[in-house]
Design a protein around this motif. Structure first.
Motif, PDB file in Angstrom:
ATOM      1  N   GLN A  20       0.844  -1.146  -0.137  1.00  0.00           N
ATOM      2  CA  GLN A  20       0.000   0.160  -0.022  1.00  0.00           C
ATOM      3  C   GLN A  20       1.049   1.264   0.087  1.00  0.00           C
ATOM      4  O   GLN A  20       0.310   2.093  -0.768  1.00  0.00           O
ATOM      5  CB  GLN A  20      -0.862  -0.074   1.411  1.00  0.00           C
ATOM      6  N   GLN A  21       2.140   1.220   0.691  1.00  0.00           N
ATOM      7  CA  GLN A  21       2.753   2.566   1.021  1.00  0.00           C
ATOM      8  C   GLN A  21       3.485   2.804  -0.493  1.00  0.00           C
ATOM      9  O   GLN A  21       3.641   3.762  -0.807  1.00  0.00           O
ATOM     10  CB  GLN A  21       3.794   2.123   1.818  1.00  0.00           C
ATOM     11  N   LEU A  22       4.039   1.589  -1.046  1.00  0.00           N
ATOM     12  CA  LEU A  22       4.635   1.824  -2.534  1.00  0.00           C
ATOM     13  C   LEU A  22       3.534   2.022  -3.396  1.00  0.00           C
ATOM     14  O   LEU A  22       3.815   3.128  -4.420  1.00  0.00           O
ATOM     15  CB  LEU A  22       5.380   0.631  -2.747  1.00  0.00           C
ATOM     16  N   PHE A  23       2.305   1.702  -3.271  1.00  0.00           N
ATOM     17  CA  PHE A  23       1.463   1.892  -4.051  1.00  0.00           C
ATOM     18  C   PHE A  23       0.974   3.613  -4.067  1.00  0.00           C
ATOM     19  O   PHE A  23       0.716   4.188  -5.042  1.00  0.00           O
ATOM     20  CB  PHE A  23       0.144   1.315  -4.212  1.00  0.00           C
ATOM     21  N   LYS A  27       4.296   3.844  -7.406  1.00  0.00           N
ATOM     22  CA  LYS A  27       5.009   2.810  -8.117  1.00  0.00           C
ATOM     23  C   LYS A  27       4.184   2.007  -8.732  1.00  0.00           C
ATOM     24  O   LYS A  27       3.160   1.666  -8.609  1.00  0.00           O
ATOM     25  CB  LYS A  27       6.041   2.044  -7.042  1.00  0.00           C
ATOM     26  N   ASN A  28       4.703   1.609  -9.877  1.00  0.00           N
ATOM     27  CA  ASN A  28       4.064   0.467 -10.537  1.00  0.00           C
ATOM     28  C   ASN A  28       4.023  -0.841 -10.011  1.00  0.00           C
ATOM     29  O   ASN A  28       4.885  -1.119  -9.371  1.00  0.00           O
ATOM     30  CB  ASN A  28       4.223   0.655 -12.160  1.00  0.00           C
ATOM     31  N   GLN A  30       4.615  -3.828 -11.053  1.00  0.00           N
ATOM     32  CA  GLN A  30       5.739  -4.604 -11.241  1.00  0.00           C
ATOM     33  C   GLN A  30       7.077  -4.064 -10.460  1.00  0.00           C
ATOM     34  O   GLN A  30       7.900  -4.687  -9.863  1.00  0.00           O
ATOM     35  CB  GLN A  30       6.288  -4.598 -12.857  1.00  0.00           C
ATOM     36  N   ASP A  31       7.218  -2.611 -10.333  1.00  0.00           N
ATOM     37  CA  ASP A  31       8.398  -2.183  -9.432  1.00  0.00           C
ATOM     38  C   ASP A  31       8.072  -2.836  -8.203  1.00  0.00           C
ATOM     39  O   ASP A  31       8.950  -2.800  -7.324  1.00  0.00           O
ATOM     40  CB  ASP A  31       8.325  -0.897  -9.537  1.00  0.00           C
ATOM     41  N   VAL A  32       6.736  -2.551  -7.462  1.00  0.00           N
ATOM     42  CA  VAL A  32       6.569  -3.134  -6.229  1.00  0.00           C
ATOM     43  C   VAL A  32       6.756  -4.606  -6.164  1.00  0.00           C
ATOM     44  O   VAL A  32       7.355  -4.897  -5.071  1.00  0.00           O
ATOM     45  CB  VAL A  32       4.870  -2.977  -6.086  1.00  0.00           C
ATOM     46  N   ILE A  33       6.379  -5.403  -7.222  1.00  0.00           N
ATOM     47  CA  ILE A  33       6.915  -6.946  -6.955  1.00  0.00           C
ATOM     48  C   ILE A  33       8.400  -7.073  -6.880  1.00  0.00           C
ATOM     49  O   ILE A  33       8.995  -7.916  -6.339  1.00  0.00           O
ATOM     50  CB  ILE A  33       6.104  -7.631  -7.953  1.00  0.00           C
TER      51      ILE A  33
END
Length: 168
Positions: A20-23, A27-28, A30-33
């Motif tokens: 959630q923080q990265l979203f 960030k997209n 794939q970057d989160v993964i």
């Protein structure tokens, strides 16, 4: 609840908070993964692995259900420090492995979850005037996890078990 099950649930909760923080930071996906893969590599010291090994490891560690194709494409995106040899092994160049804020966010969220669970167990023990047994701790933990991730049933059954506890 054994340590592995509790650890997996805590990892899942921390992962969801980091996701959630990265979203929120836009960030997209794939970057989160990729951030989760990096964290997994660092946390488990997995510096030499096959695709199936990291796929199973990530899904187990975070309690995810990512498709293997997503993991594979994310590994390609990590080409700065992950390479694939001719035998199909992925090798991590430890010297180039980034230590990013996502790893710190994950650890911070995990620590917060641990403290929350300990405080909740302590609070409930004080209210019922006895220590919780392992089964009750598991039920309480499952109820909290269910409540936080929106799974029906877990929270309700925990609330019904302790009806005399004042709710806010």
């Amino acid at each position: 609840m054994n340590i592995t099950e509790k650890s997996t649930e805590i990892n899942y909760l921390a992962a969801m908070a980091v996701f959630q923080q990265l979203f929120d930071e836009q960030k997209n996906v794939q970057d989160v993964i990729c951030s989760f893969i990096k964290h997994y590599i660092v946390s488990t010291r997995s510096y030499d692995f096959l695709l199936e090994e990291i796929y199973n490891g990530i899904n187990s560690f975070y309690n995810f259900k990512l498709p293997i194709a997503i993991v594979k494409s994310s590994l390609r995106k990590l080409k700065d420090f992950v390479s694939k040899n001719s035998e199909g092994h992925y090798l991590v160049d430890i010297a180039k492995l980034p230590t990013e804020m996502e790893n710190n966010k994950f650890a911070e969220n995990q620590s917060i979850n641990d403290k929350l669970i300990i405080e909740l167990e302590k609070y409930l023990s004080e209210k019922i005037k006895r220590e919780l047994n392992e089964i009750e701790k598991k039920e309480l933990f499952d109820g909290l996890c269910g409540f936080l991730i929106g799974v029906n049933g877990y929270y309700k059954s925990t609330v019904e078990k302790y009806p005399k506890i004042k709710r806010v």
